[in-house]
Design an enzyme around this catalytic site. Structure first.
Site, short mmCIF file in Angstrom:
data_model
loop_
_atom_site.label_atom_id
_atom_site.label_comp_id
_atom_site.label_asym_id
_atom_site.label_seq_id
_atom_site.Cartn_x
_atom_site.Cartn_y
_atom_site.Cartn_z
N ASN A 232 -5.31 2.73 25.04
CA ASN A 232 -3.94 2.55 25.51
C ASN A 232 -3.05 3.57 24.80
OD1 ASN A 232 -1.50 1.72 26.48
ND2 ASN A 232 -1.64 -0.38 25.74
N ASN B 63 3.69 1.93 30.21
CA ASN B 63 3.23 1.65 31.58
C ASN B 63 2.29 0.45 31.66
OD1 ASN B 63 0.73 2.57 30.67
ND2 ASN B 63 0.90 4.58 31.64
N ASP B 64 2.22 -0.35 30.60
CA ASP B 64 1.30 -1.49 30.61
C ASP B 64 1.66 -2.50 31.70
OD1 ASP B 64 0.10 -0.28 28.51
OD2 ASP B 64 0.61 -1.78 27.01
N GLY C 237 -4.36 -2.52 29.29
CA GLY C 237 -3.40 -1.45 29.03
C GLY C 237 -3.96 -0.05 28.89
N ASP D 262 -5.30 3.66 29.76
CA ASP D 262 -4.71 4.56 30.76
C ASP D 262 -5.36 5.94 30.73
OD1 ASP D 262 -3.48 5.69 28.40
OD2 ASP D 262 -1.90 4.19 28.58
N ASP E 169 -19.07 4.27 45.67
CA ASP E 169 -19.37 2.86 45.43
C ASP E 169 -20.11 2.25 46.62
OD1 ASP E 169 -18.92 0.46 43.77
OD2 ASP E 169 -17.65 -0.20 45.43
N GLU F 165 -24.23 4.70 44.99
CA GLU F 165 -24.73 3.49 44.34
C GLU F 165 -25.59 2.68 45.32
OE1 GLU F 165 -22.99 -0.54 42.16
OE2 GLU F 165 -22.06 0.26 43.98
#
Length: 642
Positions: free
Chosen positions: A150, A155-156, A176, A178, A355, A384
């Site tokens: 973090n 920006n949390d 949190g 980033d 994905d 995947e």
């Protein structure tokens, strides 16, 4: 009269010099009045594919006629959608001679104000051929961004987003981490010997809960503001390039998040799968109501599969909060392909991880991968396929001789079968059919793969339980498993924290624990893996071990692309050789608790007799003669390189 003659002469000179190569296009004055959405948000000149399809979303936009007045750009078709007046799809042709610049797309309607949207065609920063993807020379560091570092606490929480959770004690709430935190960690990751970083998705997930993981995207063109912004993403890519490292983007073509903006105003009746059922029941939509995927991925290959089972896999929703995108709709198909290419250009990507590869329409997935590889011939994509059956994994790799003739255009798949084989092989007691033979036979399955060295191998990831826990918290076993994986003819991927023996022992397989915070990534952390402060001796030793092996691997052609030779396990040991013209690397796994003497004459065909080999971790020398005494359980890596 002289002025008239001069003017006529000037006109004549200009008229004789108006070949296409000499036309100078003066950019038109643009008005910068923007519509609600035009996606892709910009594009580039000089693309191999000269076609571009714009999704335009704005109130009653289908009632307007679109015009573009810019040299080299032509509207070939405008499609009004069957379900909403708020969409218009514009098919553009961008000629090879089009210059970069901004221009207005004007939307006109009789007796109404003209609407204007300024669009930009940019110059490409580098040629398509120079986009080099990951390969067997790379080692990839996988990160869950919310749980790594973090760096920006401001920006949390973002006030206008639905998920306001922030609780590091809860594995399913936001913590949190980033993009700036990952950027700050690049030096640490590079020093360990990694050459590429794969963060799980960082696009906006404006979902009411569970938004931290990134796989329920609600805006395909926006970085989630809790991770930062587009400039932060670009800065990460830039710093990686400065370190001669690559950024791999995790993308999701199978599904979006239920709170995606288009779910409030669907353009077609078939934009998502099972759409009519969803719209009928959306006011009471729950996990009990949704028609979920049956997860029968074998229906993609099964010669006897029923249509019902195949549809159940490809068209069922993952969960109630993840609408299943319908790639058979050609506008959806174009949208996904163009979005992938947009991110490659914007970030200068070194690869894509896709994905849930077996869940979308497989014909579309071949077209998607084909469109990317056609534009970027040296690029890499890994898909995947969460299956422990090598037949299924191999099916998706380009060049596979599939009975149904399917060509995927996909360079790499994920080696779940080998992951299981290594864990089982290290854990099990030795017998004829258990223990190291699982690893030996797992590697023997490479006869099935078109190009084994292009497959991505791993021991744990953001979905699988932590390796250290799976190996019963035995650091010696962890070194055995990890060093073997790094010696294989594969592209290795290591999950963040594996280098310091992070675990999920309290509840093995629990996603919250698998994605535990990286120590030292938050203010006030008493343990700091970046500096070593507070780490136990076992964790420091593992960190040092990983660093030694990865940094050696980085310069070893034998490991990266050499010939592979291995011998069936015997007396609790297993020998693997990687051989090039200039080097032979030997990897030995020894599971004996007591000292054991190995007869080296068994390996004569390798040609090492009387050669001096060096232990790449300790630096000790060893002369390869008749015998080798293995004094303790563990792994040994030797090289003929001085």
């Amino acid at each position: 009269m002289k002025k008239i003659i001069f003017f006529l002469g000037l006109v004549f000179m200009i008229s004789c010099n108006t070949s296409e190569d000499n036309i100078k296009v003066t950019p038109a004055e643009v008005k910068n009045q923007f519509l609600n959405r035009v996606e892709p948000t910009n594009w580039w000149v000089g693309m191999k594919n000269t076609k571009l399809q714009l999704l335009v979303h704005h109130p009653n936009i289908s009632e307007y006629n679109a015009e573009i007045n810019y040299a080299g750009v032509t509207i070939k078709n405008a499609t009004k959608t069957t379900k909403s007046n708020n969409y218009l799809f514009l098919d553009l042709e961008i000629s090879e001679t089009t210059t970069a610049g901004k221009f207005d797309i004007t939307f006109k309607k009789e007796n109404s104000e003209t609407l204007t949207h300024t669009y930009e065609l940019k110059s490409r920063e580098k040629s398509a051929d120079s986009y080099k993807g990951f390969d067997s020379s790379d080692a990839i560091y996988l990160i869950t961004p919310d749980r790594y570092t973090n760096a920006d606490e401001s920006n949390d929480r973002i006030p206008n987003l639905k998920d306001q959770s922030l609780d590091r004690t809860d594995g399913y709430k936001r913590h949190g981490g980033d993009l700036q935190g990952i950027t700050n960690g690049v030096d640490y990751i590079s020093d360990l010997g990694f050459t590429a970083i794969w963060p799980t998705p960082v696009l906006t997930n404006d979902m009411p809960r569970g938004s931290y993981h990134g796989y329920a995207i609600t805006d395909y063109y926006q970085v989630d503001p809790r991770f930062g912004n587009l400039e932060d993403y670009k800065n990460l890519s830039k710093k990686l390039r400065e370190k001669d490292m690559k950024l791999i983007m995790d993308q999701v073509a199978n599904h979006c998040g239920l709170e995606h903006w288009w779910m409030k105003d669907l353009p077609f009746n078939d934009w998502v799968n099972d759409q009519a059922y969803y719209e009928k029941n959306k006011e009471n939509w729950t996990q009990k109501i949704v028609n979920r995927s049956n997860h029968r991925r074998t229906t993609n290959q099964d010669l006897y599969a029923s249509k019902a089972d195949n549809k159940g896999n490809n068209e069922g929703w993952f969960v109630s909060g993840m609408p299943d995108l319908n790639q058979r709709n050609p506008f959806m198909a174009n949208y996904i392909i163009q979005n992938s290419i947009w991110w490659i250009e914007i970030l200068g990507l070194g690869g894509i991880r896709q994905d849930t590869y077996p869940y979308p329409d497989k014909k579309f997935m071949a077209n998607w991968a084909g469109a990317i590889m056609n534009e970027y011939p040296n690029f890499s994509i890994v898909g995947e396929e969460w299956s422990y059956n090598p037949l299924l994994v191999g099916y998706w790799q380009t060049g596979s001789k599939n009975k149904d003739g399917y060509e995927s255009n996909l360079k790499s798949t994920m080696d779940f079968p080998m992951q299981k084989a290594i864990i089982d092989g290290i854990n099990e007691e030795e017998s004829w059919g258990t223990g190291l033979v699982k690893i030996y036979e797992g590697l023997a399955n490479d006869f099935h793969y078109a190009t084994p060295k292009d497959i991505m191998v791993f021991l744990d990831n953001h979905d699988e339980g932590r390796m250290f826990t799976a190996l019963n918290e035995d650091a010696t076993k962890a070194k055995m498993a990890l060093s073997y994986m790094l010696m294989m003819p594969r592209i290795p991927q290591i999950y963040y924290g594996t280098e310091i023996l992070m675990d999920d022992t309290a509840n093995h397989g629990d996603h919250g624990l698998i994605r535990t915070d990286f120590p030292g990534g938050w203010k006030g952390d008493t343990v700091n893996a970046f500096t070593g402060e507070g780490l136990s001796s076992d964790k420091k030793e593992m960190q040092s071990f990983v660093k030694s092996v990865l940094n050696y691997r980085k310069d070893s052609k034998a490991i990266q692309e050499g010939r592979t030779l291995h011998f069936a396990p015997l007396n609790g040991t297993y020998f693997l050789f990687r051989i090039s013209n200039s080097e032979t690397v030997v990897h030995i796994i020894n599971k004996n608790n007591e000292p054991v003497v190995i007869d080296l004459n068994r390996f004569k065909e390798v040609g090492l007799t009387n050669k001096t080999l060096k232990n790449i971790v300790t630096g000790d020398d060893f002369i390869w003669q008749d015998q080798l005494e293995l004094a303790q359980k563990g792994s040994l890596i030797l090289t003929t390189k001085n």
